[in-house]
Scaffold this motif. Structure first.
Motif, PDB file in Angstrom:
ATOM      1  N   TRP A  77      -1.543 -54.869 -32.865  1.00 48.83           N
ATOM      2  CA  TRP A  77      -2.157 -53.584 -32.548  1.00 48.83           C
ATOM      3  C   TRP A  77      -2.552 -53.526 -31.085  1.00 48.83           C
ATOM      4  O   TRP A  77      -2.664 -54.568 -30.416  1.00 48.83           O
ATOM      5  CB  TRP A  77      -3.355 -53.304 -33.457  1.00 48.83           C
ATOM      6  CG  TRP A  77      -4.629 -54.030 -33.111  1.00 48.83           C
ATOM      7  CD1 TRP A  77      -5.605 -53.633 -32.233  1.00 48.83           C
ATOM      8  CD2 TRP A  77      -5.078 -55.290 -33.637  1.00 48.83           C
ATOM      9  NE1 TRP A  77      -6.626 -54.556 -32.188  1.00 48.83           N
ATOM     10  CE2 TRP A  77      -6.329 -55.582 -33.056  1.00 48.83           C
ATOM     11  CE3 TRP A  77      -4.547 -56.200 -34.567  1.00 48.83           C
ATOM     12  CZ2 TRP A  77      -7.049 -56.731 -33.352  1.00 48.83           C
ATOM     13  CZ3 TRP A  77      -5.267 -57.347 -34.864  1.00 48.83           C
ATOM     14  CH2 TRP A  77      -6.497 -57.593 -34.254  1.00 48.83           C
ATOM     15  N   MET A  78      -2.738 -52.306 -30.598  1.00 45.60           N
ATOM     16  CA  MET A  78      -3.216 -52.114 -29.228  1.00 45.60           C
ATOM     17  C   MET A  78      -3.953 -50.784 -29.151  1.00 45.60           C
ATOM     18  O   MET A  78      -3.779 -49.897 -29.992  1.00 45.60           O
ATOM     19  CB  MET A  78      -2.060 -52.154 -28.227  1.00 45.60           C
ATOM     20  CG  MET A  78      -1.112 -50.980 -28.294  1.00 45.60           C
ATOM     21  SD  MET A  78       0.392 -51.189 -27.280  1.00 45.60           S
ATOM     22  CE  MET A  78      -0.258 -51.632 -25.696  1.00 45.60           C
ATOM     23  N   THR A  79      -4.776 -50.655 -28.128  1.00 47.57           N
ATOM     24  CA  THR A  79      -5.477 -49.404 -27.848  1.00 47.57           C
ATOM     25  C   THR A  79      -4.680 -48.656 -26.791  1.00 47.57           C
ATOM     26  O   THR A  79      -4.604 -49.094 -25.647  1.00 47.57           O
ATOM     27  CB  THR A  79      -6.905 -49.677 -27.338  1.00 47.57           C
ATOM     28  OG1 THR A  79      -7.587 -50.480 -28.300  1.00 47.57           O
ATOM     29  CG2 THR A  79      -7.668 -48.376 -27.140  1.00 47.57           C
ATOM     30  N   PRO A  80      -4.043 -47.531 -27.161  1.00 45.35           N
ATOM     31  CA  PRO A  80      -3.131 -46.857 -26.218  1.00 45.35           C
ATOM     32  C   PRO A  80      -3.885 -45.939 -25.254  1.00 45.35           C
ATOM     33  O   PRO A  80      -5.091 -46.071 -25.051  1.00 45.35           O
ATOM     34  CB  PRO A  80      -2.218 -46.068 -27.151  1.00 45.35           C
ATOM     35  CG  PRO A  80      -3.094 -45.731 -28.308  1.00 45.35           C
ATOM     36  CD  PRO A  80      -4.085 -46.866 -28.456  1.00 45.35           C
ATOM     37  N   LEU A  81      -3.139 -45.002 -24.677  1.00 46.92           N
ATOM     38  CA  LEU A  81      -3.659 -43.999 -23.739  1.00 46.92           C
ATOM     39  C   LEU A  81      -4.302 -44.657 -22.530  1.00 46.92           C
ATOM     40  O   LEU A  81      -5.525 -44.704 -22.378  1.00 46.92           O
ATOM     41  CB  LEU A  81      -4.657 -43.058 -24.421  1.00 46.92           C
ATOM     42  CG  LEU A  81      -4.154 -42.322 -25.673  1.00 46.92           C
ATOM     43  CD1 LEU A  81      -5.167 -41.290 -26.107  1.00 46.92           C
ATOM     44  CD2 LEU A  81      -2.802 -41.678 -25.412  1.00 46.92           C
TER      45      LEU A  81
END
Length: 837
Positions: A131-135
Motif C-alpha cells: 500500500w501507499m499514500t498517493p496524491l
C-alpha cells in the motif's frame, strides 16, 4: 575426525620424505649405470638394476594406492559439511503437502512482509499486499510491503492468529489503519480455499484520506497465471501449479464500490520474489485523481512484459485500487478441486471469522488463564497479541544454506531443504535462528504441541553427517535479500546453544506419558539426530580440562574489539576472557550440556536404549562440588568463566603516520585498536557478574540447599548488580565493560540491557526453587513475585506507549530498545503471566 586427519597429514609428510629419498636413490643408480656401462662392468650393473626393479615393483603400487586414498579422503572431508546425516528424517518429505496436512497447507508463512500468504511447498505461489499514500507532487511516496523499521509505523502486528485456520492483522500508518483478516476453508485435494478481507479506516483528523491498495500473486519457478481482464479491469487470475492444481483468485467487482475509486493492474515477469517491490515501482505511471486540480498519483501500467515474452509467460499479477476512505475489499482464492456450493465471502466469511475468534478466545483462556490470574483486559489483549504475532510470524522457507568448513576453500551449498520455523523479529530477523527457536517453542508448545514438534523436527532434519546444524538459516531469495553478504556463510566449527532441549524436556515427558504409537515413533526418529548433535558438541566444543566446554569461533586477533565477541554463545559481546585460548572454560555451555544430558537420558530410557552414558554425563555435569572446583571464584564469590584475561584494556586510535611531504593530505583516521595496559593471566573472569554467572541457577543445576544458591539470591536483589524495576540487566553496573562499546562502531548489546529470554529462565528458576524443599524457599518466592511483576508491568507499559514488544529493554528507564516488533523470545512474557514454566 580432526585427530585422524592430523595423523594422516603426519603420515603424508613422512611418506613425502620417503619419495624424496627414492628419487635421490634412483638418480644415484642412473649415475652408476652410465659409469658402469662405460667401464663395461655388466655384473654390477645387472645387480643394481635388479634391486631397483624390485624396489619400484614394491613401492609404486603403494604410492598409487596412497595417492588414491589421499584424494578420496580429501574429497570426503570436503563433502562432509554438506552431506546429510544418514538416518531417517523426522519430518517426511511429503508431510507438509496438501494431501497429508491440508489444514496447515496454506498460511501466513511470509513473516517478512506486512501481509502475505503461501503454501508449505518448495515452490509455492505467493500472495501479498502492498500500500501507499498517493496524491503527491514530490518524490514517489513510500510503498509499504516488507516489514521495515524505517517505515516507522506506529503499530503493526497479528492481533489474533491460531496457527491453522485464521488470522487478524492490523497495521497503523500515519493517516489510516489497515486491518487484514484471512480465513481458510478446507476442501478438495489441494489445501482448500481462503479469503482475505482488507478494511481501511481513516485515523482521527484524517477523514477523507486516500490510499492505494495493491494485492498480488507471484509464481516461484513453476506454474502459470492467466489474468482475467475485461474492459481494462482486472477481475481475477486463473492459474495452475503442481501443488495447487487449477485455481482462481477473484478481485472485487468495480460495481460494488461505495466510495470514489479507480483501478489499475500490472501483468509482468519478475526475476525473483525479492524483486517484487521494485518491479511495482518500476511499473508506475503518473495519473491524475482530479483532472481539474491536477492531483497526481501513481498507477500501474497494465501489461508490461519484455518484448520477447508472451502473456502466458507472465509470473506476477497485481491488482491496484486507489480509493477514498473508509474502504473494504475481499480477495477470494478458490481451488479447482474444492466444492464451491458455498463461497467464503461476505456474510459467510464474517460468520466463520467470528466463530474462529470465539474458539481462539476460549482456547487462550483455558490454556493461560489470565482472567483467573486477575489480569485486566488491557493485559489480556497485550498477551494475545504477543502470542499471535509469534504464531503469525512462523514462516515456511525452502532453499540452500551457504556453508564452509576448513576443508572447503570456498563456501558451498547445503542440500535444498525446507524449514518451518518461528522468527525473532518480522522486521529485522525474518528468518530462522537456532538458539532463538528453543525459546520460541517454550511458548509455542504450550499453545500447540504438535506445531512445536513439527518445527523442532524441521530444524533437526537440517543436521549434516557431522551432527552440525547451521545456526542461522537463510533459505530462499526473500530471506537472503534481507541479509548482508558477509553474514550469509555458516561455518561448521561454530555452535549455538542447544536450546531445543528446553521445550523437549516437557514435550518428551508428554509423549512418554501418552503411550501412543505415533508419539513413540516421533521419539524414535528424534533420538538418533539428537545423539549426533550431542556427540558433535562433545567432540568440537570440549575444553582442555575434563568436563569443561569452550565456545569455538572467538577471534584472538580481533584487534579492533575490546573483548573478542563470542557470537556462537548467543550472548555476542558479553565479557569473556580477554585473550581467547584453548584453556578457556565457558560456564554457560557446560550448563547447556548438563540440560542436554538429562533430556538425552530421559529419551533413551523411554525407548529402552542404552542410557547410562547420558545419565553419567548428567551426574557429572550437575555435580555441584565439581562445578564449584571448575567455575566458582572464592575471591568474587560467584560462578564465572575461566581463561587468559585482563580487565586493563582500552580502545585507542592509532596515531597517523607522519607526512612524507609538506603538501601531503592527512590520511583518513584508522579505527580504534585495543591496547592492553596490564598483561593477561590465566584465572577466573570474575569481575564481570552477569547472565553467565547465573547459569547454574538459571538451568536449575544448583541443589536447593546450596550456599551458592543463597549467594546468588542475595546478589539478584542488589540494585548495584543486576536488579532493576524492569527486570534483570545482563551485566552488573560495577563490571569493567558495563555499557561499554566493544569497538568504535559496535555499541553495547549484552552489556547491561534487559533480555526477556534470560529473565524468563530466571523467573522459571525462582519458581522452581520456591517450590523445592530447602532453606531458601521463602526468599526465592519473594524474589519471584517481585521480578515477575516488574517484567510484566514494564513490558505492558512500553507496549501501551510504543505499540511494540521489543528486543531488549533499557535497565535505567525500562524503555524498549533494539528491533521491533520482537515477538520471538520476548513473547515468553505470556508464559510468565500464566505461570507456565
Amino acid at each position: 575426525m580432526g585427530r585422524n586427519a592430523h595423523h594422516l597429514r603426519q603420515r603424508h609428510h613422512l611418506n613425502t620424505g620417503d619419495v624424496s629419498d627414492e628419487t635421490s636413490l634412483t638418480r644415484k643408480y642412473k649415475y652408476d649405470y652410465t659409469k658402469e656401462y662405460s667401464d663395461k662392468k655388466w655384473p654390477y650393473l645387472h645387480g643394481k638394476m635388479d634391486n631397483c626393479a624390485k624396489f619400484l615393483f614394491i613401492a609404486f603400487p603403494s604410492l598409487v594406492i596412497y595417492g588414491i586414498y589421499t584424494v578420496w579422503l580429501s574429497a570426503m572431508l570436503r563433502n562432509m559439511v554438506n552431506t546429510r546425516l544418514p538416518v531417517s528424517q523426522i519430518i517426511p518429505s511429503n508431510a507438509s503437502s496438501a494431501q497429508v496436512d491440508p489444514e496447515r497447507f496454506w498460511g501466513s508463512y511470509r513473516p517478512g512482509v506486512y501481509f502475505g500468504l503461501k503454501t508449505r511447498s518448495p515452490h509455492s505461489p505467493v500472495v501479498g499486499m502492498m500500500w501507499m499514500t498517493p496524491l503527491t507532487s514530490g518524490p514517489m511516496p513510500p510503498l509499504r510491503h516488507w516489514c521495515e523499521q524505517g517505515d516507522q509505523l506506529p503499530f503493526y502486528s497479528w492481533l489474533v492468529h491460531d496457527g491453522v485456520n485464521f488470522g487478524i492483522h492490523e497495521a497503523i500508518d500515519h493517516h489510516y489503519t489497515i486491518t487484514s483478516d484471512f480465513v481458510k476453508q478446507p476442501g478438495g485435494q489441494h489445501g482448500g480455499d481462503w479469503t482475505a478481507r482488507m478494511t481501511v479506516k481513516p485515523r482521527p483528523k484524517f477523514e477523507g484520506a486516500i490510499v492505494s491498495l495493491f494485492f498480488y500473486i507471484a509464481l516461484d519457478g513453476q506454474g502459470t497465471l492467466q489474468p482475467k481482464i475485461r474492459r481494462g479491469y482486472l477481475e481475477g487470475v486463473e492459474g495452475w501449479s503442481e501443488e495447487l492444481g487449477d485455481f482462481q483468485m477473484l478481485f472485487p467487482s468495480p460495481t460494488s464500490r461505495r466510495t470514489q475509486s479507480v483501478h489499475h493492474y500490472l501483468v509482468t515477469y519478475a526475476s525473483g520474489l525479492d524483486d517484487l517491490t521494485e518491479m511495482v515501482k518500476r511499473s508506475f505511471r503518473v495519473f491524475y485523481w482530479d483532472k481539474e486540480k491536477r492531483l497526481p498519483y501513481y498507477g500501474l501500467g497494465g501489461t508490461m512484459l519484455p518484448k520477447d515474452m508472451q502473456q502466458s509467460q507472465a509470473n506476477f499479477v497485481v491488482y491496484q485500487v486507489t480509493t477514498t476512505l473508509p474502504y473494504e475489499m475481499e480477495v477470494n482464492f478458490e481451488s479447482g478441486s474444492s466444492d464451491h456450493t458455498t463461497h467464503l465471502t461476505g456474510q459467510v466469511f464474517t460468520s466463520q471469522l467470528s466463530e474462529h475468534m470465539h474458539q481462539f478466545d476460549h482456547k487462550f483462556e483455558s490454556l493461560f488463564g489470565l482472567k483467573k490470574h486477575g489480569f485486566s483486559t488491557v493485559h489480556q489483549s497485550f498477551a494475545k497479541t504477543a502470542l499471535s504475532n509469534m504464531i503469525g510470524g512462523i514462516g515456511y522457507f525452502h532453499g540452500t544454506s551457504l556453508v564452509q568448513s576448513r576443508y572447503t576453500p570456498e563456501p558451498v551449498d547445503y542440500w535444498p531443504a525446507p524449514l518451518y520455523t518461528a522468527v525473532p523479529s518480522r522486521s529485522f530477523f525474518p528468518r530462522g535462528f537456532l538458539w532463538d527457536e528453543g525459546f520460541h517453542n517454550l511458548l509455542i508448545a504450550k499453545w500447540d504441541q504438535r506445531l512445536s514438534m513439527d518445527i523442532i523436527g524441521h530444524w533437526l532434519d537440517l543436521m549434516n553427517v557431522e551432527g552440525w546444524i547451521p545456526r542461522e538459516q537463510i533459505l530462499g531469495t526473500e530471506a537472503r535479500a534481507k541479509v548482508p553478504k558477509e553474514f550469509v556463510v555458516q561455518r561448521n566449527e561454530n555452535a549455538n546453544p542447544p536450546t531445543l532441549f528446553l521445550p523437549l524436556q516437557s514435550i518428551v515427558r508428554s509423549l512418554v506419558a501418552s503411550n501412543k504409537e505415533t508419539d513413540r515413533q516421533f521419539l524414535q526418529h528424534l533420538y538418533p539426530r539428537l545423539q549426533a548433535w550431542y556427540k558433535w558438541f562433545n567432540t568440537t566444543q570440549l575444553g582442555t580440562v575434563p568436563s569443561t566446554y569452550k565456545w569455538k569461533g572467538r577471534n584472538p586477533n580481533a584487534i579492533n574489539e575490546l573483548n573478542p565477541k563470542t557470537l556462537t554463545s548467543g550472548l555476542d559481546d558479553y565479557p569473556r576472557a580477554s585473550h581467547p585460548t584453548d584453556d578457556e572454560r565457558h560456564l554457560d555451555l557446560r550448563c547447556w550440556m548438563a540440560l542436554a544430558s538429562g533430556v538425552m537420558a530421559d529419551i533413551a530410557k523411554s525407548l529402552n536404549e542404552s542410557w547410562q552414558v547420558y545419565d553419567s554425563a548428567y551426574a557429572t555435569l550437575t555435580d555441584n562440588k565439581l562445578l564449584d572446583t571448575l567455575h566458582w571464584s572464592d575471591t568474587a564469590e560467584r560462578y564465572c568463566d575461566y581463561g587468559l584475561h585482563t580487565d586493563h584494556a582500552k580502545l585507542v586510535r592509532p596515531k597517523p603516520p607522519k607526512p612524507t611531504s609538506p603538501n601531503q593530505p592527512p590520511p583518513p583516521p584508522k579505527d580504534k585498536e585495543r591496547v592492553v595496559m596490564q598483561p593477561p593471566k590465566l584465572g577466573f573472569v570474575d569481575k564481570s557478574f552477569g547472565y553467565v554467572s547465573l547459569f547454574p541457577f538459571l538451568l536449575k543445576i544448583l541443589q536447593p540447599d546450596s550456599l551458592k544458591l543463597r549467594k546468588i539470591l542475595v546478589d539478584l536483589q542488589d540494585p548495584s548488580l543486576l536488579w532493576t524495576r524492569y527486570g534483570l540487566r545482563s551485566l552488573a553496573k560495577n563490571a569493567p565493560l558495563y555499557n561499554k562499546h566493544n569497538s568504535e562502531h559496535d555499541p553495547p548489546y549484552w552489556r547491561g540491557a534487559i533480555w526477556i529470554n534470560i529473565n524468563y529462565l530466571a523467573v522459571s528458576a525462582l519458581h522452581h526453587y520456591a517450590h523445592s524443599n530447602g532453606p531458601y524457599q521463602e526468599k526465592a518466592a519473594s524474589i519471584y513475585t517481585e521480578l515477575r511483576n516488574n517484567i510484566i508491568n514494564n513490558m505492558v507499559e512500553q507496549y501501551r506507549k510504543t505499540g511494540y514488544v521489543w528486543e531488549q529493554y533499557d535497565s535505567t528507564t525500562g524503555r524498549g530498545k533494539g528491533s521491533h516488533p520482537f515477538t520471538g523470545w520476548s513473547a515468553l512474557v505470556v508464559a510468565m503471566m500464566a505461570e507456565l514454566y
